[in-house]
Design a protein around this motif. Structure first.
Motif, mmCIF file in Angstrom:
data_model
loop_
_atom_site.group_PDB
_atom_site.id
_atom_site.type_symbol
_atom_site.label_atom_id
_atom_site.label_comp_id
_atom_site.label_asym_id
_atom_site.label_seq_id
_atom_site.Cartn_x
_atom_site.Cartn_y
_atom_site.Cartn_z
ATOM 1 N N ILE A 15 13.755 39.122 59.402
ATOM 2 C CA ILE A 15 14.646 39.587 60.459
ATOM 3 C C ILE A 15 14.143 39.091 61.806
ATOM 4 O O ILE A 15 12.959 39.202 62.132
ATOM 5 C CB ILE A 15 14.742 41.130 60.453
ATOM 6 C CG1 ILE A 15 15.367 41.599 59.133
ATOM 7 C CG2 ILE A 15 15.569 41.634 61.632
ATOM 8 C CD1 ILE A 15 15.377 43.095 58.940
ATOM 9 N N SER A 16 15.068 38.520 62.583
ATOM 10 C CA SER A 16 14.754 38.033 63.926
ATOM 11 C C SER A 16 15.623 38.751 64.937
ATOM 12 O O SER A 16 16.828 38.907 64.742
ATOM 13 C CB SER A 16 15.013 36.519 64.018
ATOM 14 O OG SER A 16 14.899 36.088 65.356
ATOM 15 N N SER A 17 15.001 39.194 66.028
ATOM 16 C CA SER A 17 15.746 39.842 67.117
ATOM 17 C C SER A 17 15.794 38.961 68.360
ATOM 18 O O SER A 17 16.267 39.391 69.410
ATOM 19 C CB SER A 17 15.105 41.184 67.480
ATOM 20 O OG SER A 17 15.095 42.029 66.353
ATOM 21 N N ASP A 18 15.286 37.710 68.246
ATOM 22 C CA ASP A 18 15.261 36.811 69.414
ATOM 23 C C ASP A 18 15.900 35.459 69.082
ATOM 24 O O ASP A 18 15.360 34.405 69.402
ATOM 25 C CB ASP A 18 13.822 36.638 69.924
ATOM 26 C CG ASP A 18 12.857 36.236 68.807
ATOM 27 O OD1 ASP A 18 13.338 35.836 67.723
ATOM 28 O OD2 ASP A 18 11.638 36.308 69.013
ATOM 29 N N GLU A 19 17.048 35.516 68.384
ATOM 30 C CA GLU A 19 17.844 34.320 68.051
ATOM 31 C C GLU A 19 17.059 33.301 67.234
ATOM 32 O O GLU A 19 17.245 32.086 67.382
ATOM 33 C CB GLU A 19 18.397 33.669 69.325
ATOM 34 C CG GLU A 19 19.300 34.592 70.128
ATOM 35 C CD GLU A 19 19.902 33.925 71.348
ATOM 36 O OE1 GLU A 19 19.376 32.889 71.796
ATOM 37 O OE2 GLU A 19 20.904 34.441 71.852
ATOM 38 N N TYR A 23 10.266 35.679 63.412
ATOM 39 C CA TYR A 23 10.792 36.495 62.310
ATOM 40 C C TYR A 23 9.738 37.492 61.845
ATOM 41 O O TYR A 23 8.541 37.197 61.869
ATOM 42 C CB TYR A 23 11.179 35.606 61.112
ATOM 43 C CG TYR A 23 12.460 34.848 61.312
ATOM 44 C CD1 TYR A 23 13.684 35.387 60.929
ATOM 45 C CD2 TYR A 23 12.451 33.577 61.882
ATOM 46 C CE1 TYR A 23 14.870 34.689 61.108
ATOM 47 C CE2 TYR A 23 13.633 32.871 62.070
ATOM 48 C CZ TYR A 23 14.834 33.432 61.680
ATOM 49 O OH TYR A 23 15.996 32.738 61.859
ATOM 50 N N ASP A 43 24.203 47.860 62.522
ATOM 51 C CA ASP A 43 22.916 48.019 61.822
ATOM 52 C C ASP A 43 23.059 48.668 60.449
ATOM 53 O O ASP A 43 22.072 48.840 59.745
ATOM 54 C CB ASP A 43 21.946 48.849 62.670
ATOM 55 C CG ASP A 43 21.453 48.084 63.886
ATOM 56 O OD1 ASP A 43 21.563 46.846 63.875
ATOM 57 O OD2 ASP A 43 20.969 48.720 64.832
ATOM 58 N N ARG A 62 15.521 47.139 57.733
ATOM 59 C CA ARG A 62 14.072 47.366 57.863
ATOM 60 C C ARG A 62 13.591 48.467 56.925
ATOM 61 O O ARG A 62 12.444 48.463 56.489
ATOM 62 C CB ARG A 62 13.733 47.701 59.319
ATOM 63 C CG ARG A 62 13.959 46.514 60.265
ATOM 64 C CD ARG A 62 13.776 46.919 61.727
ATOM 65 N NE ARG A 62 13.910 45.759 62.610
ATOM 66 C CZ ARG A 62 15.074 45.313 63.093
ATOM 67 N NH1 ARG A 62 16.201 45.945 62.768
ATOM 68 N NH2 ARG A 62 15.119 44.260 63.877
#
Length: 487
Positions: A15-19, A23, A43, A62
């Motif tokens: 999972i990436s939260s910064d494009e 990860y 989510d 998550r």
């Protein structure tokens, strides 16, 4: 961004939260077969495992909890009804110990035996549950014959009633738009064709809309009906009807009340007039939608580009699998233009403001074609210095996207290559109000369709500006009834 690891190596989510810059890995104690994201809560996810268990997450994967065991594949749904006050309700079909199936609803955080409910009393046929908009459908076989039941707005189930002469052996729900059910029914005497029926508001009483629509078997043995619902235009369908062993393409703007043969273009690709007369010379389209999300099917339209349809087909007396060309309509199927003499994949960018075409071929390619005027003219661009065997194309999600990713390989021995194509530099400004013109939906000049006159906003074909969110604007006003509107 969420990535799934190869299950043969390990079971994890990245999972990436910064494009995609970084990860984080989350290990799973089950193997994911498919995911279903909630349409509103970004989510919330349902995950179906390879051992037929259903898991839920409210933290974008998550953390997970087991929801239900022995769930039928592809028979689980979020509660998305507009009037529903329970967005966390999950509808699913579960198998019992003795092999029967039941329709169950429960909360995504808690699905214990004491809390879940069974809206349909008793058992249902396996793989028969469908939850769509205001409707829930189940099938029950007794006496060797299937019986179909519907629940409207989650009220009690009622048996669906077809005309007395109809003896159905198979049914597929096509559409539930505009508070009606559009269904394809195979009668006892049909083998490769289906009849189309339209219902009342509750989905109980049905009327025949079109007979003998062609069907075929998909790769996994599932039934594919030659019927296409045009995105962005409610009530508009294309259907391939079998007449004396010939397959012809028909169009409707009012959900099957009136049908007509699809009109052929006036000119061919070189501008020469097409001389022929109906019904011996009309346009016939292949209506298959791709099961692979990375390849385009034979026909495509988008909600964000109302009125634009791109499809492969042929001009003649019937549908053919040879001499296939590409056609486009920018006025919702009233008129058509030939755009290519060979099959191409076509992607919509910038809400249909840009069409991207890539040739269907087993040979490596380095060029693609762009159109900024809804397919009237095309420009050739190079997207790679080394010819690429193209395996698929992915349009980035989002309303205003101008980025696409092409993936393939440079040789049969090389690894996959990803080519990111960004079209933003082509535009020097965003569209303004004066760059748009009104466009009225019509059927051969008749503007009153499904009880309303609808006006959309289209970008002027000579304007080369980035659309933003303007294109979705639409005005609608009810029509004054005429004699033809009554039965």
């Amino acid at each position: 961004i969420m990535l799934l690891t190869d299950p043969e190596i390990e079971s994890s989510l990245l999972i990436s939260s910064d494009e995609g810059a970084t990860y984080q890995k989350y290990r799973l104690n089950f193997y994911i077969q498919s995911l279903l994201f909630h349409p509103k809560q970004e989510d919330w996810i349902l995950a179906y495992s390879q051992d037929q268990k259903l898991y839920s997450s409210v933290e974008f994967g998550r953390r997970w909890q087991l929801l239900q065991e022995n769930v039928a594949p592809n028979r689980f749904y979020w509660s998305v009804m507009g009037s529903s006050k329970e967005p966390d309700l999950v509808h699913l079909e579960a198998k019992t110990v003795d092999g029967h199936a039941q329709y169950i609803t429960c909360r995504m955080q808690n699905c214990t035996e004491a809390i879940r409910s069974k809206p349909f009393p008793g058992y249902i046929d396996p793989d028969s549950l469908i939850v769509q908009d205001d409707y829930v459908f189940v099938q029950l076989t007794s006496g060797g014959r299937p019986h179909y039941y519907v629940s409207y707005r989650r009220n009690a189930f009622a048996q669906m009633k077809l005309p007395k002469y109809s003896l159905p052996k198979d049914m597929h729900v096509i559409s539930t738009d505009e508070n009606q059910v559009f269904a394809a029914v195979q009668e006892w005497n049909q083998n490769e064709t289906y009849n189309l029926y339209i219902s009342d508001t509750r989905g109980v009483y049905f009327t025949l809309a079109l007979e003998n629509v062609k069907s075929s078997r998909g790769l996994e043995g599932n039934v594919m009906i030659d019927l296409y619902e045009v995105a962005g235009i409610k009530g508009m369908f294309l259907a391939n009807k079998k007449i004396d062993n010939q397959v012809k393409t028909f169009i409707t703007y009012n959900k099957g009340r009136d049908w007509r043969l699809l009109q052929a273009p006036d000119t061919d690709l070189r501008g020469n007039p097409v001389h022929c007369l109906l019904p011996y010379c009309s346009l016939h389209l292949h209506l298959k939608v791709s099961e692979n999300p990375y390849t385009s099917g034979n026909i495509a339209s988008r909600d964000t580009a109302p009125g634009i349809i791109v499809a492969s087909g042929n001009i003649g007396s019937e549908l053919s699998d040879s001499d296939i060309s590409m056609f486009v309509s920018s006025d919702a199927g009233n008129t058509w233009r030939q755009i290519f003499e060979e099959e191409h994949s076509v992607l919509f960018l910038d809400q249909g403001g840009v069409l991207v075409a890539m040739k269907h071929t087993s040979l490596p390619i380095r060029h693609l074609w762009l159109s900024f005027d809804e397919g009237r003219s095309w420009s050739k661009y190079s997207f790679t210095s080394i010819p690429l065997f193209v395996d698929g194309v992915l349009g980035e999600p989002g309303e205003e996207t101008l980025i696409m990713t092409v993936f393939g390989h440079f040789s049969h021995r090389s690894e996959w290559q990803l080519v990111k194509v960004d079209y933003r530099s082509i535009f020097d400004r965003r569209c303004a109000e004066e760059d748009y013109r009104p466009w009225q939906l019509h059927s051969q000049g008749e503007a009153c369709i499904m009880g309303a006159k609808r006006i959309y906003r289209k970008r002027k074909s000579e304007k080369k500006c980035m659309q933003g969110k303007y294109a979705r604007a639409m005005a609608s006003e009810p029509c004054v009834c005429t004699e033809a509107d009554f039965d």
